[in-house]
Design a protein around this motif. Sequence first.
Motif, PDB file in Angstrom:
ATOM      1  N   ALA A   4       0.848  -1.290   0.056  1.00  0.00           N
ATOM      2  CA  ALA A   4      -0.027   0.037   0.198  1.00  0.00           C
ATOM      3  C   ALA A   4       1.024   1.254  -0.056  1.00  0.00           C
ATOM      4  O   ALA A   4       1.889   1.284   0.669  1.00  0.00           O
ATOM      5  CB  ALA A   4      -0.986   0.072   1.226  1.00  0.00           C
ATOM      6  N   ILE A   5       0.655   2.186  -0.789  1.00  0.00           N
ATOM      7  CA  ILE A   5       1.347   3.420  -0.993  1.00  0.00           C
ATOM      8  C   ILE A   5       0.540   4.508  -0.584  1.00  0.00           C
ATOM      9  O   ILE A   5      -0.582   4.953  -1.113  1.00  0.00           O
ATOM     10  CB  ILE A   5       1.894   3.669  -2.333  1.00  0.00           C
ATOM     11  CG1 ILE A   5       2.842   2.662  -2.933  1.00  0.00           C
ATOM     12  CG2 ILE A   5       2.515   5.113  -2.340  1.00  0.00           C
ATOM     13  CD1 ILE A   5       3.131   2.812  -4.307  1.00  0.00           C
ATOM     14  N   VAL A   6       0.783   5.068   0.516  1.00  0.00           N
ATOM     15  CA  VAL A   6       0.100   6.198   1.042  1.00  0.00           C
ATOM     16  C   VAL A   6       0.612   7.607   0.613  1.00  0.00           C
ATOM     17  O   VAL A   6       1.687   7.829   0.696  1.00  0.00           O
ATOM     18  CB  VAL A   6       0.158   6.154   2.753  1.00  0.00           C
ATOM     19  CG1 VAL A   6      -0.685   7.411   3.213  1.00  0.00           C
ATOM     20  CG2 VAL A   6      -0.521   4.718   3.254  1.00  0.00           C
ATOM     21  N   THR A   7      -0.246   7.983   0.051  1.00  0.00           N
ATOM     22  CA  THR A   7      -0.097   9.330  -0.823  1.00  0.00           C
ATOM     23  C   THR A   7      -0.354  10.589  -0.021  1.00  0.00           C
ATOM     24  O   THR A   7      -1.406  10.687   0.453  1.00  0.00           O
ATOM     25  CB  THR A   7      -0.585   9.489  -2.283  1.00  0.00           C
ATOM     26  OG1 THR A   7      -2.081   9.640  -1.994  1.00  0.00           O
ATOM     27  CG2 THR A   7      -0.312   8.132  -2.885  1.00  0.00           C
ATOM     28  N   ALA A  31       5.369  11.270  -0.714  1.00  0.00           N
ATOM     29  CA  ALA A  31       4.796  12.607  -0.622  1.00  0.00           C
ATOM     30  C   ALA A  31       3.963  13.265  -1.703  1.00  0.00           C
ATOM     31  O   ALA A  31       3.356  14.407  -1.538  1.00  0.00           O
ATOM     32  CB  ALA A  31       5.993  13.761  -0.256  1.00  0.00           C
ATOM     33  N   ASP A  32       4.179  12.700  -2.882  1.00  0.00           N
ATOM     34  CA  ASP A  32       3.690  13.481  -4.097  1.00  0.00           C
ATOM     35  C   ASP A  32       3.391  12.399  -5.159  1.00  0.00           C
ATOM     36  O   ASP A  32       3.910  11.277  -5.038  1.00  0.00           O
ATOM     37  CB  ASP A  32       4.256  14.689  -4.646  1.00  0.00           C
ATOM     38  CG  ASP A  32       5.773  14.337  -5.052  1.00  0.00           C
ATOM     39  OD1 ASP A  32       6.115  13.173  -5.242  1.00  0.00           O
ATOM     40  OD2 ASP A  32       6.507  15.346  -4.831  1.00  0.00           O
ATOM     41  N   ALA A  33       2.743  12.709  -6.233  1.00  0.00           N
ATOM     42  CA  ALA A  33       2.401  11.761  -7.290  1.00  0.00           C
ATOM     43  C   ALA A  33       3.902  11.595  -7.955  1.00  0.00           C
ATOM     44  O   ALA A  33       3.904  10.234  -8.420  1.00  0.00           O
ATOM     45  CB  ALA A  33       1.722  12.586  -8.401  1.00  0.00           C
ATOM     46  N   ALA A  34       4.923  12.292  -7.940  1.00  0.00           N
ATOM     47  CA  ALA A  34       6.182  11.802  -8.730  1.00  0.00           C
ATOM     48  C   ALA A  34       6.767  10.469  -7.953  1.00  0.00           C
ATOM     49  O   ALA A  34       7.242   9.563  -8.437  1.00  0.00           O
ATOM     50  CB  ALA A  34       7.022  13.003  -9.010  1.00  0.00           C
ATOM     51  N   GLU A  35       6.655  10.713  -6.646  1.00  0.00           N
ATOM     52  CA  GLU A  35       7.229   9.707  -5.628  1.00  0.00           C
ATOM     53  C   GLU A  35       6.391   8.573  -5.625  1.00  0.00           C
ATOM     54  O   GLU A  35       7.051   7.428  -5.612  1.00  0.00           O
ATOM     55  CB  GLU A  35       7.355  10.399  -4.224  1.00  0.00           C
ATOM     56  CG  GLU A  35       8.117   9.340  -3.357  1.00  0.00           C
ATOM     57  CD  GLU A  35       8.236   9.809  -1.983  1.00  0.00           C
ATOM     58  OE1 GLU A  35       8.993   9.194  -1.049  1.00  0.00           O
ATOM     59  OE2 GLU A  35       8.017  11.079  -1.674  1.00  0.00           O
ATOM     60  N   THR A  36       5.055   8.713  -5.854  1.00  0.00           N
ATOM     61  CA  THR A  36       4.093   7.496  -6.123  1.00  0.00           C
ATOM     62  C   THR A  36       4.487   6.774  -7.103  1.00  0.00           C
ATOM     63  O   THR A  36       4.544   5.520  -7.054  1.00  0.00           O
ATOM     64  CB  THR A  36       2.795   8.154  -5.999  1.00  0.00           C
ATOM     65  OG1 THR A  36       2.334   8.656  -4.859  1.00  0.00           O
ATOM     66  CG2 THR A  36       1.693   6.955  -6.234  1.00  0.00           C
ATOM     67  N   VAL A  49      -1.063  -4.143  -5.433  1.00  0.00           N
ATOM     68  CA  VAL A  49      -0.840  -2.649  -5.000  1.00  0.00           C
ATOM     69  C   VAL A  49      -1.974  -1.532  -4.770  1.00  0.00           C
ATOM     70  O   VAL A  49      -2.896  -1.875  -5.503  1.00  0.00           O
ATOM     71  CB  VAL A  49       0.200  -1.784  -6.097  1.00  0.00           C
ATOM     72  CG1 VAL A  49       0.607  -0.405  -5.702  1.00  0.00           C
ATOM     73  CG2 VAL A  49       1.562  -2.738  -6.165  1.00  0.00           C
ATOM     74  N   ALA A  50      -2.049  -0.980  -3.736  1.00  0.00           N
ATOM     75  CA  ALA A  50      -3.113  -0.090  -3.298  1.00  0.00           C
ATOM     76  C   ALA A  50      -2.503   1.390  -3.218  1.00  0.00           C
ATOM     77  O   ALA A  50      -1.370   1.513  -2.721  1.00  0.00           O
ATOM     78  CB  ALA A  50      -3.688  -0.716  -2.138  1.00  0.00           C
ATOM     79  N   LEU A  51      -3.249   2.254  -3.594  1.00  0.00           N
ATOM     80  CA  LEU A  51      -2.870   3.792  -3.503  1.00  0.00           C
ATOM     81  C   LEU A  51      -4.005   4.379  -2.529  1.00  0.00           C
ATOM     82  O   LEU A  51      -5.146   4.233  -2.914  1.00  0.00           O
ATOM     83  CB  LEU A  51      -2.880   4.498  -4.821  1.00  0.00           C
ATOM     84  CG  LEU A  51      -1.936   3.999  -6.135  1.00  0.00           C
ATOM     85  CD1 LEU A  51      -2.157   5.043  -7.021  1.00  0.00           C
ATOM     86  CD2 LEU A  51      -0.550   3.909  -5.397  1.00  0.00           C
ATOM     87  N   ALA A  80      -9.093   5.650  -2.039  1.00  0.00           N
ATOM     88  CA  ALA A  80      -8.391   4.485  -2.353  1.00  0.00           C
ATOM     89  C   ALA A  80      -8.515   3.529  -3.555  1.00  0.00           C
ATOM     90  O   ALA A  80      -9.709   3.425  -3.921  1.00  0.00           O
ATOM     91  CB  ALA A  80      -8.517   3.552  -1.234  1.00  0.00           C
ATOM     92  N   VAL A  81      -7.639   3.103  -4.085  1.00  0.00           N
ATOM     93  CA  VAL A  81      -7.780   2.092  -5.258  1.00  0.00           C
ATOM     94  C   VAL A  81      -6.762   1.273  -5.186  1.00  0.00           C
ATOM     95  O   VAL A  81      -5.542   1.290  -4.678  1.00  0.00           O
ATOM     96  CB  VAL A  81      -7.485   3.137  -6.692  1.00  0.00           C
ATOM     97  CG1 VAL A  81      -6.248   3.811  -6.680  1.00  0.00           C
ATOM     98  CG2 VAL A  81      -7.806   2.243  -8.029  1.00  0.00           C
ATOM     99  N   THR A  82      -7.010  -0.001  -5.908  1.00  0.00           N
ATOM    100  CA  THR A  82      -6.168  -1.141  -5.723  1.00  0.00           C
ATOM    101  C   THR A  82      -6.021  -1.776  -7.012  1.00  0.00           C
ATOM    102  O   THR A  82      -7.047  -1.527  -8.089  1.00  0.00           O
ATOM    103  CB  THR A  82      -6.386  -2.111  -4.597  1.00  0.00           C
ATOM    104  OG1 THR A  82      -5.570  -3.299  -4.658  1.00  0.00           O
ATOM    105  CG2 THR A  82      -7.866  -2.493  -4.945  1.00  0.00           C
ATOM    106  N   ALA A  83      -4.830  -2.438  -7.596  1.00  0.00           N
ATOM    107  CA  ALA A  83      -4.799  -3.201  -8.526  1.00  0.00           C
ATOM    108  C   ALA A  83      -4.225  -4.584  -8.330  1.00  0.00           C
ATOM    109  O   ALA A  83      -3.283  -4.701  -7.768  1.00  0.00           O
ATOM    110  CB  ALA A  83      -4.131  -2.565  -9.634  1.00  0.00           C
TER     111      ALA A  83
END
Length: 606
Positions: A4-7, A31-36, A49-51, A80-83
């Motif tokens: 899980a990536i916490v944005t 911290a941001d979309a680029a790091e995500t 993976v989940a965001l 939240a979204v997952t794939a």
Amino acid sequence: MSTAIVTGQPVPGSSLEHDLRSLGFDVRVAADAAETESLLAAVPAGRRVALVDARFVGHLHALRLGLTDPRFPLAAVPGAVTAEPAARQALTRAVARETSADGGAAGPGGAPALAVDSLADRVATALEADGGAVHRPELGSLVATVPDDPQARNEARQAVAAVDDEAVRLRSAVKSRDGFFTTFFISPYSRYIARWCARRGLTPNQVTTASLLTALIAAGCAATGTRGGFVAAGVLLIASFVLDCTDGQLARYALKYSTLGAWLDATFDRAKEYAYYAGLALGAARGGDDVWALALGAMVLQTCRHVVDFSFNEANHDATANTSPTAALSDKLDSVGWTVWVRRMIVLPIGERWAMIAVLTAATTPRITFYVLLAGCAFAATYTTAGRVLRSVTRRARRTDRAAQALADLADSGPLAETVERVVKRGLPGLAVPAVALLGGAAVVACSALTDFGGVLPVAGAVVYVLTSALAVARPLKGALDWLVPPFFRAAEYGTVLALAGKAGVNGALPAAFGLVAAVAYHHYDTVYRIRGNAGAPPVWLVRAIGGHEGRTLLVTVLAAVLTASQFKAALTVLAVAVALLVLVESIRFWVSAGAPAVHDEGEPA
């Protein structure tokens, strides 16, 4: 392990990371979309993976429903979204696009901006814009939101505290539509058994297996032929049904759906019920009463009822312009409380049926049990089939090629029918299709039942059956009543075996016939569940190897004509073993393979 990536920036006092870890996620923070995007690229391709937005506020079970259900490659709840691995590329493309977007001010294609700028929500929207099937579970009273200010966050937390997450989870573990007996006599406590199993790490497959073993022990108790054995059998049969409900509730409670579980749950119900029939017949034989014909008749009737259900549903579930005044009336009756339960009970679903069998076993004799069972199932079959016929003739529906193929697969036609089809080339019009299937089946069953054992008339009837069954499936089954063709074929094949075994008049012929019909019925159920999982029918080589319904019917009539009664009994036994080995080996190979669907069967209405 899933990731899980916490944005976004962490929120003080939030339990989000702890909740995600409790669900089995390895948590990473971006911290941001680029790091995500960078963290996503570093996650192994084989992981889910989940965001999740760092501002997410909601129930743990809302996250569980949105992020851990294995049946859906893509899923989302607000924030939240997952794939799953199969959908990772789609997720990666969506994240890349959102990273390059100008702050997410607008959605894909210039869509309006979201109320709260959440990367997870923007990615979910982008996935849907790309044609991805993003599952969004119904949350009901559960909370899942991304507050945009402290006041909204406080209100969301209060909403979370106001709803009992565990109570909702327990309620959702129970099927929304079930029979009267199951709803009021089993589910009120079986859901707690499911929770007990979940907290101890038990899986639905283990509970399913326990249900099977309990039913087999019940069948063994019935086979003793003693009153104490019959009482114990009735009690254990109910216990098996409680476990049978528990396995599905455990799957929904813990979201533990599996490929193997689909196969086990789909087939064990039938194995349990038919093994119990055999136990009752053995118990009756110990008391000097031969009820094998009744046991086999009950299995034939019950299997044909299921084929009616399966064929009708497959023929109509994706039909276009699928309207019917009869269906509208049925829906209207379903809005009146008492009619709902009456209509569910009179079709004798599995809960009512097993309860009736258990009580009758404990209180009466196997013969009475089978008499009542046959009468009840015959009434239920007449009621449901008549209603579906009425719906079909009043329905304005255009059936799809997929539906026609499903009915052709359910027909189970073998090489003999294929050969005749190539010669005939043209099919029959309209209602002639089910009429010819019915007449051909009735001919072979009548010839087998109304003549002495060893005659050639059943063979002649079987030849007629081969011809008529080939004519019935010579064109795509898209007619209003073409869904009746597979059940007519099942009734003809099973009825012929029953009639000839009964005419043989030797000990062991009917049990051998019971075994053969059970093996063939397993093949037919296996076909149904493959089609339901969008995995296609069994391979052509298997259908040809076991002869197709018309080939097996002709073979049995020929064996009855050329063999003595004792030799016929032995031939039925050999045929039963051969068919069982072929279909079981292929079925097990399929259902434990990675290509089978990860679903949990919800059970048949009958």
